[in-house]
Design a protein around this motif. Structure first.
Motif, PDB file in Angstrom:
ATOM      1  N   VAL A 179       0.840  -1.199   0.000  1.00 12.89           N
ATOM      2  CA  VAL A 179       0.000   0.000   0.000  1.00 12.89           C
ATOM      3  C   VAL A 179       0.877   1.251   0.000  1.00 12.89           C
ATOM      4  O   VAL A 179       1.722   1.427   0.890  1.00 12.89           O
ATOM      5  CB  VAL A 179      -0.932   0.023   1.229  1.00 12.89           C
ATOM      6  CG1 VAL A 179      -1.861   1.234   1.168  1.00 12.89           C
ATOM      7  CG2 VAL A 179      -1.741  -1.270   1.322  1.00 12.89           C
ATOM      8  N   PRO A 180       0.726   2.151  -0.971  1.00 14.84           N
ATOM      9  CA  PRO A 180       1.505   3.400  -0.961  1.00 14.84           C
ATOM     10  C   PRO A 180       1.100   4.289   0.219  1.00 14.84           C
ATOM     11  O   PRO A 180      -0.059   4.316   0.622  1.00 14.84           O
ATOM     12  CB  PRO A 180       1.133   4.068  -2.290  1.00 14.84           C
ATOM     13  CG  PRO A 180       0.506   2.983  -3.120  1.00 14.84           C
ATOM     14  CD  PRO A 180      -0.150   2.052  -2.156  1.00 14.84           C
ATOM     15  N   ILE A 181       2.072   4.992   0.752  1.00  9.14           N
ATOM     16  CA  ILE A 181       1.822   5.971   1.812  1.00  9.14           C
ATOM     17  C   ILE A 181       1.986   7.355   1.195  1.00  9.14           C
ATOM     18  O   ILE A 181       3.074   7.714   0.762  1.00  9.14           O
ATOM     19  CB  ILE A 181       2.807   5.798   2.991  1.00  9.14           C
ATOM     20  CG1 ILE A 181       2.762   4.354   3.518  1.00  9.14           C
ATOM     21  CG2 ILE A 181       2.502   6.798   4.092  1.00  9.14           C
ATOM     22  CD1 ILE A 181       1.443   3.942   4.119  1.00  9.14           C
ATOM     23  N   PHE A 182       0.895   8.122   1.120  1.00 13.74           N
ATOM     24  CA  PHE A 182       0.905   9.397   0.409  1.00 13.74           C
ATOM     25  C   PHE A 182       1.479   9.212  -0.998  1.00 13.74           C
ATOM     26  O   PHE A 182       2.328   9.991  -1.448  1.00 13.74           O
ATOM     27  CB  PHE A 182       1.674  10.464   1.187  1.00 13.74           C
ATOM     28  CG  PHE A 182       0.989  10.890   2.459  1.00 13.74           C
ATOM     29  CD1 PHE A 182      -0.076  11.764   2.441  1.00 13.74           C
ATOM     30  CD2 PHE A 182       1.402  10.397   3.688  1.00 13.74           C
ATOM     31  CE1 PHE A 182      -0.714  12.147   3.603  1.00 13.74           C
ATOM     32  CE2 PHE A 182       0.772  10.776   4.862  1.00 13.74           C
ATOM     33  CZ  PHE A 182      -0.295  11.653   4.815  1.00 13.74           C
ATOM     34  N   ASN A 183       1.022   8.157  -1.658  1.00 14.55           N
ATOM     35  CA  ASN A 183       1.425   7.817  -3.025  1.00 14.55           C
ATOM     36  C   ASN A 183       2.910   7.473  -3.155  1.00 14.55           C
ATOM     37  O   ASN A 183       3.466   7.502  -4.248  1.00 14.55           O
ATOM     38  CB  ASN A 183       1.064   8.939  -4.006  1.00 14.55           C
ATOM     39  CG  ASN A 183      -0.438   9.105  -4.147  1.00 14.55           C
ATOM     40  OD1 ASN A 183      -1.196   8.147  -4.005  1.00 14.55           O
ATOM     41  ND2 ASN A 183      -0.877  10.322  -4.422  1.00 14.55           N
ATOM     42  N   HIS A 184       3.530   7.139  -2.036  1.00 17.78           N
ATOM     43  CA  HIS A 184       4.957   6.784  -2.045  1.00 17.78           C
ATOM     44  C   HIS A 184       5.103   5.327  -1.626  1.00 17.78           C
ATOM     45  O   HIS A 184       4.627   4.929  -0.562  1.00 17.78           O
ATOM     46  CB  HIS A 184       5.728   7.686  -1.086  1.00 17.78           C
ATOM     47  CG  HIS A 184       7.156   7.286  -0.886  1.00 17.78           C
ATOM     48  ND1 HIS A 184       8.110   7.462  -1.851  1.00 17.78           N
ATOM     49  CD2 HIS A 184       7.789   6.719   0.171  1.00 17.78           C
ATOM     50  CE1 HIS A 184       9.278   7.022  -1.399  1.00 17.78           C
ATOM     51  NE2 HIS A 184       9.102   6.570  -0.181  1.00 17.78           N
ATOM     52  N   HIS A 185       5.748   4.514  -2.449  1.00 12.44           N
ATOM     53  CA  HIS A 185       5.971   3.108  -2.138  1.00 12.44           C
ATOM     54  C   HIS A 185       7.253   2.959  -1.313  1.00 12.44           C
ATOM     55  O   HIS A 185       8.335   3.373  -1.754  1.00 12.44           O
ATOM     56  CB  HIS A 185       6.101   2.278  -3.424  1.00 12.44           C
ATOM     57  CG  HIS A 185       4.787   1.892  -4.017  1.00 12.44           C
ATOM     58  ND1 HIS A 185       4.132   2.676  -4.943  1.00 12.44           N
ATOM     59  CD2 HIS A 185       3.992   0.803  -3.801  1.00 12.44           C
ATOM     60  CE1 HIS A 185       2.994   2.090  -5.292  1.00 12.44           C
ATOM     61  NE2 HIS A 185       2.890   0.961  -4.622  1.00 12.44           N
ATOM     62  N   SER A 186       7.136   2.378  -0.146  1.00  9.96           N
ATOM     63  CA  SER A 186       8.312   2.066   0.664  1.00  9.96           C
ATOM     64  C   SER A 186       8.845   0.710   0.257  1.00  9.96           C
ATOM     65  O   SER A 186       8.066  -0.231   0.091  1.00  9.96           O
ATOM     66  CB  SER A 186       7.942   2.051   2.146  1.00  9.96           C
ATOM     67  OG  SER A 186       7.480   3.320   2.562  1.00  9.96           O
ATOM     68  N   PRO A 187      10.153   0.565   0.095  1.00  6.71           N
ATOM     69  CA  PRO A 187      10.687  -0.715  -0.386  1.00  6.71           C
ATOM     70  C   PRO A 187      10.439  -1.867   0.578  1.00  6.71           C
ATOM     71  O   PRO A 187      10.262  -3.005   0.150  1.00  6.71           O
ATOM     72  CB  PRO A 187      12.184  -0.434  -0.548  1.00  6.71           C
ATOM     73  CG  PRO A 187      12.460   0.749   0.333  1.00  6.71           C
ATOM     74  CD  PRO A 187      11.213   1.572   0.305  1.00  6.71           C
ATOM     75  N   GLU A 188      10.407  -1.582   1.894  1.00  8.71           N
ATOM     76  CA  GLU A 188      10.146  -2.655   2.847  1.00  8.71           C
ATOM     77  C   GLU A 188       8.671  -3.041   2.892  1.00  8.71           C
ATOM     78  O   GLU A 188       8.302  -4.129   3.326  1.00  8.71           O
ATOM     79  CB  GLU A 188      10.623  -2.270   4.254  1.00  8.71           C
ATOM     80  CG  GLU A 188       9.798  -1.204   4.953  1.00  8.71           C
ATOM     81  CD  GLU A 188      10.181   0.214   4.571  1.00  8.71           C
ATOM     82  OE1 GLU A 188       9.727   1.149   5.266  1.00  8.71           O
ATOM     83  OE2 GLU A 188      10.940   0.398   3.596  1.00  8.71           O
TER      84      GLU A 188
END
Length: 418
Positions: free
Chosen positions: A214-223
């Motif tokens: 799930v993106p966080i504020f449209n940002h994908h975290s690698p972990e």
């Protein structure tokens, strides 16, 4: 109360700052390039972990270390300035095996794991060889109140069968993640706070389906902060953590230290944001003046310093109380910092972004990621509203002398019900 750093802490601060200067800061650009090109974990992480181990900068977060466990035993108060330093770089805490959610899982396993569970899961986690996730939050209920959780954990002979949906599960997309601690209902008819239990579920277990990161504020975290479906997942009964019906109590034991660690790191992020703001204010001119010569910037810098130091003192107070009285007795102080620190961080970062202008919204500075982390922390480990409610309840329950309060009404006779 004594918040002065001990000699041991001061030495570790110097040692950690030197490590950051030598090994972490020079790798920031490389980390970004590798992650953005799809390389994860990054190529140099294992080397940095070994260096941290060799220098004794390992598992600094865990006060209850035993002689046979790897790490440096520190109190929460001693750990606070070290976590603050790590917080200046989003991925730095992993180098020292002090990253969430592994820290919280290590604390849980450290306190409640059987010898078999320690050997299979805790020891490699403490050695930094694997990573883990904590699966509590669910999309279909307000799981900030853990009693709402609907995932079912049903006992069948020598196994538990798990069915449910979780999301925002940090680390689930990490290639080194090997297990989840899953919270669910083992007895829906029991007393409210004794319905839940926790079980250890291997990530590769049949029936574990990672739906999406799930993106966080449209940002994908690698972990990853993933949505996961558990469908007829079977694990041995020996994977139960603690006892049946103890899940809610275990969650509370885990979340207290986890919340304060987030706040410690957030102060480091805020310090970096302030440093960047001051640097920009002294190098950039508008309308013939340096930015700091405009009144607004002077106010932003001053307010930021005040707010950071206020938050730091609140965090140190909470750390001191946890060390002296335990997390349960410090629950109001933990809730206070959990509300105050992320709000402080987003305020300071927002000022820094405004000082940089359009550049502040770009990847050319770490500010957008720092703001995202701060804003997300207002949900993580319980939203602001839950903590504010808890603080208010404790204030209303506090003993206050009626006679003392009535003095302030002078000659008017009143009761507290008026």
């Amino acid at each position: 109360m004594e918040f002065a750093y001990s000699e041991k802490t001061r030495k570790l601060v110097v040692q950690l700052e030197n490590f950051m200067d030598k090994y972490i800061y020079p790798r920031i650009e490389q980390w970004d390039k590798e992650v953005n090109s799809g390389v994860y974990p990054v190529s140099f992480m294992d080397d940095l972990k070994q260096l941290a181990k060799d220098e004794g900068l390992w598992n600094l977060f865990l006060p209850g270390l035993q002689p046979d466990e790897p790490g440096t035993r520190l109190t929460n108060l001693e750990y606070a300035p070290l976590a603050e330093i790590m917080g200046k770089v989003s991925w730095a805490s992993e180098v020292f095996n002090c990253n969430a959610p592994d820290t919280g899982n290590m604390e849980l396993l450290h306190m409640f794991a059987t010898e078999q569970q320690r050997e299979r899961w805790l020891n490699p986690l403490m050695d930094g060889k694997i990573r883990s996730g904590f699966a509590m939050t669910e999309p279909d209920v307000s799981s900030s109140d853990a009693t709402n959780i609907q995932t079912l954990i049903r006992r069948e002979g020598d196994e538990y069968v798990i069915n449910g949906r979780k999301w925002f599960i940090t680390n689930a997309a990490h290639p080194d993640c090997e297990f989840f601690i899953v919270m669910g209902l083992t007895d829906p008819d029991a007393e409210t706070h004794k319905r839940q239990s926790m079980v250890i579920v291997p990530k590769d277990n049949p029936g574990v389906d990672i739906i999406r990161n799930v993106p966080i504020f449209n940002h994908h975290s690698p972990e990853g902060h993933c949505e996961i479906v558990f469908k007829d997942v079977r694990v041995p009964a020996q994977n139960l953590l603690g006892e049946e019906g103890q899940g809610f109590a275990l969650a509370q034991a885990r979340l207290g230290p986890g919340r304060i660690h987030h706040c410690m790191r957030s102060i480091g992020s805020a310090e970096l944001a302030l440093d960047l703001m001051v640097m920009r204010a002294q190098e950039r001119k508008t309308f013939g003046k340096y930015l700091y010569e405009h009144g607004a910037l002077e106010e932003w810098i001053s307010l930021s310093r005040i707010e950071i130091d206020q938050a730091r003192l609140l965090v140190l107070n909470a750390a001191w109380m946890i060390d002296k009285l335990g997390a349960k007795e410090a629950r109001k102080e933990i809730s206070m910092i959990k509300v105050a620190t992320p709000r402080m961080l987003t305020s300071v970062v927002d000022r820094a972004m405004q000082t940089f202008g359009a550049m502040g919204a770009s990847p050319d500075t770490p500010l957008p990621d720092m703001w995202t982390n701060g804003r997300t922390l207002r949900y993580i480990d319980g939203p602001d509203e839950v903590h504010l409610r808890s603080i208010s309840r404790q204030e209303r329950r506090a003993e206050r002398s009626v006679n003392d309060l009535q003095r302030f009404f002078y000659n008017r006779k009143v009761t507290l019900s008026e």
